[in-house]
Design an enzyme around this catalytic site. Structure first.
Site, PDB file in Angstrom:
ATOM      1  N   ASP A 278      -0.465   0.231   8.816  1.00 47.11           N
ATOM      2  CA  ASP A 278       0.720  -0.566   8.526  1.00 47.11           C
ATOM      3  C   ASP A 278       0.331  -1.877   7.833  1.00 47.11           C
ATOM      4  O   ASP A 278      -0.620  -2.545   8.236  1.00 47.11           O
ATOM      5  CB  ASP A 278       1.412  -0.870   9.863  1.00 47.11           C
ATOM      6  CG  ASP A 278       2.797  -1.441   9.716  1.00 47.11           C
ATOM      7  OD1 ASP A 278       3.672  -0.729   9.195  1.00 47.11           O
ATOM      8  OD2 ASP A 278       3.009  -2.607  10.116  1.00 47.11           O
TER       9      ASP A 278
ATOM     10  N   GLU B 124      -0.634   1.706   3.948  1.00 46.63           N
ATOM     11  CA  GLU B 124       0.646   1.221   3.441  1.00 46.63           C
ATOM     12  C   GLU B 124       0.354  -0.140   2.825  1.00 46.63           C
ATOM     13  O   GLU B 124       0.184  -1.126   3.529  1.00 46.63           O
ATOM     14  CB  GLU B 124       1.687   1.063   4.556  1.00 46.63           C
ATOM     15  CG  GLU B 124       3.040   0.671   3.994  1.00 46.63           C
ATOM     16  CD  GLU B 124       3.825  -0.375   4.783  1.00 46.63           C
ATOM     17  OE1 GLU B 124       5.017  -0.518   4.523  1.00 46.63           O
ATOM     18  OE2 GLU B 124       3.237  -1.076   5.628  1.00 46.63           O
TER      19      GLU B 124
END
Ligand code: GLC
Ligand code: CA
Length: 541
Positions: free
Chosen positions: A207, A281
């Site tokens: 993330d 990401e």
């Protein structure tokens, strides 16, 4: 290793809270994912990526983690996780977990002890605590905004009740950013990665991978307005240059320091057997800088978000495909393709047209590299329309409703048209489901050969069985009329895409047969191909 499983894989994203609820509390859970693994297998995917299921106060859909090595009771237990990994492996599916290294939840014991410890203490040094500016310290340490709107700083009360220091949070105030310059932080993450690797996980989705290093923490941004715009990550219709222009000087993205972190992680992954992988990401432009995250000694994949925002325009699409393939090839990494995820409007909603969505999907499924599919994408779902009262995304609250947030794409899945809540739960789901989803439920679509689900199953099955699709063969472009893409994959697969609103006719090899179509109305006779508006066809020659 060029035949690694993840290089040309189909990876399905499960957002556990919205997948299947087995205990009637309105929230999806891990036993629900285990129960439907056979369904996932039947789609023809290779791996399942799960969004976070760790203990969380759930201020940001579980991306606010209060114990990265635990399981939130709402989702199940560690035994369920173990069973999920084992059951997936028995079916020949890999499992990828989400890790959230940029921040913890403010409920994490580290943050609680930082609050009760004095300024300058080692407990505070795990986060970014600073004194405020101005005579009484009541202004934030710099002018950065949060990605969810509002300032990126919140002031605390010291333990004696006095106004205290400020801490940095690029997201919600309940998500304090970790200080990656502190070795305690990297050690703790190593522990987390090992914890799940030891339990057999096949990879991690990382993330906000571009946000960890902050080397200019007290420097004001010269233009807060352009910073806010860059942080909205809303790049639809913008050229690569203007995206790069906006993002270039975001002082907390894509700093050189992130690469040291991933080099260390790569060594850790490589010390395990079983071809473990990682996917970043990372919102980085120009995309040539994104490729730096997947250099041979760093991460394995980086999400390519071009298709998440792409205009339905053949020139733009071709440019994105060519650029992506050449940039990742330069570092030896595979491409990735993403149409939907839990942060973005669903593809049918975004393109406002199911035919275009199918045509873009069939094009995507024909490309070399890995494909990420978000739960419900295979059903052709649209975003749910949600009343402001029902909204839960912190983005909605922090922007005072100006940005409606991401709840629309997180509505729980419809499984069975005849059951209450379409079989998702015996109780009211945490977000309301649209009534028209009855027609789009899994059981309605399974018996309809023309459905979105049948269409996805067929292309994913061909991706496995067809020699032109089951490894990373190159693309050869053919000349095509305006608005049309025409290319070939080695071993005899020809792809033609019509992005226009009218019928087109082109010549292809006289020996071609139709393999798969995105909508009815395609005709082929003696190499003369007629394609209806907004359609894609796969031909075998
Ligand atoms: C990522 C997640 C998103 C989350 C944010 C903060 O962008 O995909 O859902 O809100 O990080 O963790
Ligand atoms: Ca549940």
């Amino acid at each position: 290793m060029n035949n690694s499983w993840w290089r040309n894989a189909v990876i399905y994203q499960v957002y556990p809270r919205s997948f299947l609820d087995t205990n009637g509390d309105g929230d999806g859970d891990l036993p629900g994912v285990i129960e439907r693994l056979p369904y996932l297998k039947s789609l023809g995917i290779d791996a399942v990526w799960l969004s976070p299921f760790y203990p969380t106060p759930n201020k940001d859909g579980g991306y606010d983690v209060s114990d990265p090595r635990g399981v939130d009771p709402r989702f199940g237990t560690l035994t369920d996780v173990q069973k999920l990994i084992e059951s997936a492996h028995e079916l020949g599916l890999r499992i990828i977990f989400d890790v959230v290294p940029n921040h913890f939840s403010s409920d994490h014991p580290w943050f609680k002890s930082a609050l009760s410890s004095p300024p300058g203490s080692p407990e505070r040094a795990r986060f970014h605590f600073f004194d405020g500016r101005g005579a009484s310290g009541d202004e934030p340490p710099n002018n950065w905004n949060s990605l969810f709107g509002g300032p990126a700083w919140t002031r605390i009360a010291e333990s004696d009740g006095s106004f205290g220091q400020w801490y940095l949070h690029l997201f919600d105030a309940s998500q304090p950013d970790l200080n990656w310059a502190n070795p305690e932080v990297s050690l703790d993450f190593e522990k987390t990665l090992r914890f799940w690797l030891d339990r057999g996980v096949d990879g991690f989705r990382i993330d906000v991978a571009h946000g960890l290093a902050k080397d200019q923490i007290l420097v004001d941004h010269r233009d807060p307005k352009s910073l806010s715009q860059a942080l909205r990550l809303d790049f639809v219709g913008m050229t690569q240059e203007s995206r790069a222009g906006l993002l270039r000087d975001v002082p907390f993205f894509d700093r050189e320091g992130v690469h040291d972190i991933y080099r260390a992680w790569r060594k850790l992954f490589d010390s395990y057997d079983g071809d473990r992988m990682s996917v970043a990401e990372a919102w980085v432009y120009p995309s040539s800088r994104a490729a730096r995250y997947v250099r041979p000694d760093e991460l394995h994949q980086i999400f390519n978000f071009d298709f998440l925002m792409i205009d339905w325009n053949s020139d733009v699409i071709r440019e994105a495909i060519e650029r992506t393939l050449s940039e990742v090839a330069a570092v030896g990494a595979p491409a990735t393709w993403v149409l939907c995820n839990h942060d973005s409007p669903r593809i049918v909603t975004r393109l406002k047209d199911a035919n275009r969505a199918r045509a873009l999907a069939l094009l995507t499924h024909s490309l070399p590299g890995s494909i990420y599919i978000y739960q419900g994408e295979e059903l052709g779902l649209e975003d749910g329309s949600i009343s402001d009262e029902a909204r839960q995304d912190p983005m909605f609250f922090r922007t005072h409703g100006i940005d409606k947030g991401r709840d629309g794409c997180r509505v729980p899945l419809p499984w069975d048209a005849a059951m209450p809540n379409f079989g998702f739960s015996s109780q009211d789901p945490w977000l309301p489901q649209p009534a028209q989803w009855a027609k789009q439920s899994v059981n309605s679509q399974e018996v309809d050969p023309e459905s979105f689900l049948s269409f996805y199953r067929k292309s994913l099955a061909l991706r496995k069985s067809h020699p032109a699709l089951n490894h990373e063969t190159p693309i050869i472009w053919h000349h095509a009329p305006k608005g049309v893409l025409h290319f070939e994959r080695e071993w005899g697969l020809v792809v033609v895409v019509n992005t226009t609103d009218y019928k087109v006719e082109i010549e292809v090899s006289a020996t071609s047969n139709i393999l798969h179509i995105s909508r009815s109305g395609v005709h082929l006779a003696n190499g003369h191909l007629k394609l209806p508006a907004n359609s894609t066809v796969w031909l075998e020659s």
